[in-house]
Motif scaffolding. Sequence first.
Motif, short mmCIF file in Angstrom:
data_model
loop_
_atom_site.label_atom_id
_atom_site.label_comp_id
_atom_site.label_asym_id
_atom_site.label_seq_id
_atom_site.Cartn_x
_atom_site.Cartn_y
_atom_site.Cartn_z
N LYS A 1 0.82 -1.22 0.00
CA LYS A 1 0.00 0.00 0.00
C LYS A 1 0.85 1.26 0.00
N LYS A 2 2.00 1.19 0.65
CA LYS A 2 2.87 2.37 0.75
C LYS A 2 3.66 2.62 -0.53
N GLU A 3 4.25 1.55 -1.11
CA GLU A 3 5.17 1.73 -2.24
C GLU A 3 4.80 0.95 -3.50
N GLY A 4 3.67 0.27 -3.48
CA GLY A 4 3.30 -0.52 -4.64
C GLY A 4 4.12 -1.80 -4.71
N ILE A 5 4.22 -2.35 -5.90
CA ILE A 5 4.89 -3.64 -6.08
C ILE A 5 6.38 -3.56 -5.74
N THR A 6 6.99 -2.40 -5.90
CA THR A 6 8.42 -2.26 -5.56
C THR A 6 8.64 -2.34 -4.06
N GLY A 7 7.63 -2.01 -3.28
CA GLY A 7 7.73 -2.10 -1.83
C GLY A 7 7.83 -3.53 -1.32
N LEU A 8 7.51 -4.49 -2.18
CA LEU A 8 7.57 -5.89 -1.78
C LEU A 8 8.96 -6.49 -1.97
N ARG A 9 9.80 -5.82 -2.72
CA ARG A 9 11.15 -6.34 -2.95
C ARG A 9 11.93 -6.34 -1.65
N MET A 10 12.78 -7.33 -1.52
CA MET A 10 13.54 -7.48 -0.29
C MET A 10 14.83 -6.69 -0.35
N GLY A 11 15.16 -6.05 0.75
CA GLY A 11 16.44 -5.35 0.85
C GLY A 11 17.54 -6.33 1.19
N ILE A 12 18.73 -5.83 1.29
CA ILE A 12 19.88 -6.66 1.64
C ILE A 12 20.03 -6.65 3.15
N SER A 13 20.09 -7.82 3.73
CA SER A 13 20.28 -7.94 5.17
C SER A 13 21.75 -7.72 5.49
N THR A 14 22.02 -6.78 6.36
CA THR A 14 23.40 -6.47 6.71
C THR A 14 23.96 -7.41 7.77
N GLY A 15 23.08 -8.11 8.45
CA GLY A 15 23.55 -9.04 9.48
C GLY A 15 23.91 -8.33 10.77
N LYS A 16 24.31 -9.10 11.72
CA LYS A 16 24.66 -8.59 13.03
C LYS A 16 26.02 -7.88 12.94
N PRO A 17 26.17 -6.74 13.62
CA PRO A 17 27.46 -6.04 13.55
C PRO A 17 28.57 -6.84 14.23
N HIS A 18 29.79 -6.63 13.76
CA HIS A 18 30.94 -7.31 14.34
C HIS A 18 31.15 -6.86 15.79
N ARG A 19 31.61 -7.77 16.60
CA ARG A 19 31.89 -7.42 18.01
C ARG A 19 33.17 -6.61 18.13
N LEU A 20 34.16 -6.93 17.31
CA LEU A 20 35.41 -6.18 17.31
C LEU A 20 35.42 -5.22 16.13
N THR A 21 35.96 -4.02 16.36
CA THR A 21 36.06 -3.06 15.27
C THR A 21 37.15 -3.51 14.30
N ILE A 22 37.22 -2.86 13.17
CA ILE A 22 38.25 -3.17 12.17
C ILE A 22 39.64 -3.00 12.79
N GLU A 23 39.80 -1.93 13.55
CA GLU A 23 41.10 -1.67 14.19
C GLU A 23 41.45 -2.75 15.20
N GLN A 24 40.46 -3.18 15.97
CA GLN A 24 40.71 -4.23 16.96
C GLN A 24 41.06 -5.55 16.28
N ARG A 25 40.37 -5.86 15.19
CA ARG A 25 40.70 -7.09 14.46
C ARG A 25 42.10 -7.02 13.85
N ALA A 26 42.48 -5.85 13.37
CA ALA A 26 43.83 -5.68 12.81
C ALA A 26 44.87 -5.85 13.92
N GLU A 27 44.59 -5.30 15.09
CA GLU A 27 45.51 -5.44 16.22
C GLU A 27 45.61 -6.91 16.66
N LEU A 28 44.47 -7.61 16.68
CA LEU A 28 44.48 -9.02 17.02
C LEU A 28 45.32 -9.81 16.01
N ALA A 29 45.15 -9.52 14.73
CA ALA A 29 45.94 -10.19 13.70
C ALA A 29 47.42 -9.93 13.89
N GLU A 30 47.78 -8.70 14.23
CA GLU A 30 49.18 -8.33 14.48
C GLU A 30 49.74 -9.12 15.66
#
Length: 171
Positions: free
Chosen positions: A60-89
Amino acid sequence: MLRNEQREELQTAMRQTKDKRLFERYQTVFLHLEGKNNVEIAMIIQRNRATVGEYIKAYKKEGITGLRMGISTGKPHRLTIEQRAELAEIVTTKTPADVGFAPYTNWTLALLVSLVKREWAVSYSLRGMSKLLERMQFSHTRPTYTLANADPEKQKTFKEETFPALKKAIV
């Protein structure tokens, strides 16, 4: 008249889509336009009534295009990019003894869980740490032990030249 056009549009979309979930959304709205109520539709498509209501509201809000599914981003990472880089180091350049786990010379999942908890106050299970390491492109093996009869000169060359080169190639 408008309702007939909407039904035809939905029928066409249902015939053309190969995505089962998108078909289900089209079918839900089609059944709604056919006069079925949300409870009946929910029984037909095997979803709960709230899901049916969300599909209809999106249409009703957007018509047939409103039924299309978006991309699920998933759960955010627990460690930041910097923390993961430090862990790898840490994993590639230091031993557990170097960072305060004195009696240990090889990294284990349990030691890495303890390190992450201590450094960044983030908890991981052993399986979660294993998955994190896989995502970071690490592989794990059982440690091998130095043989008593091994050539000390070859061992020294391996420790000082070969092994550091291998670590750099991995990172």
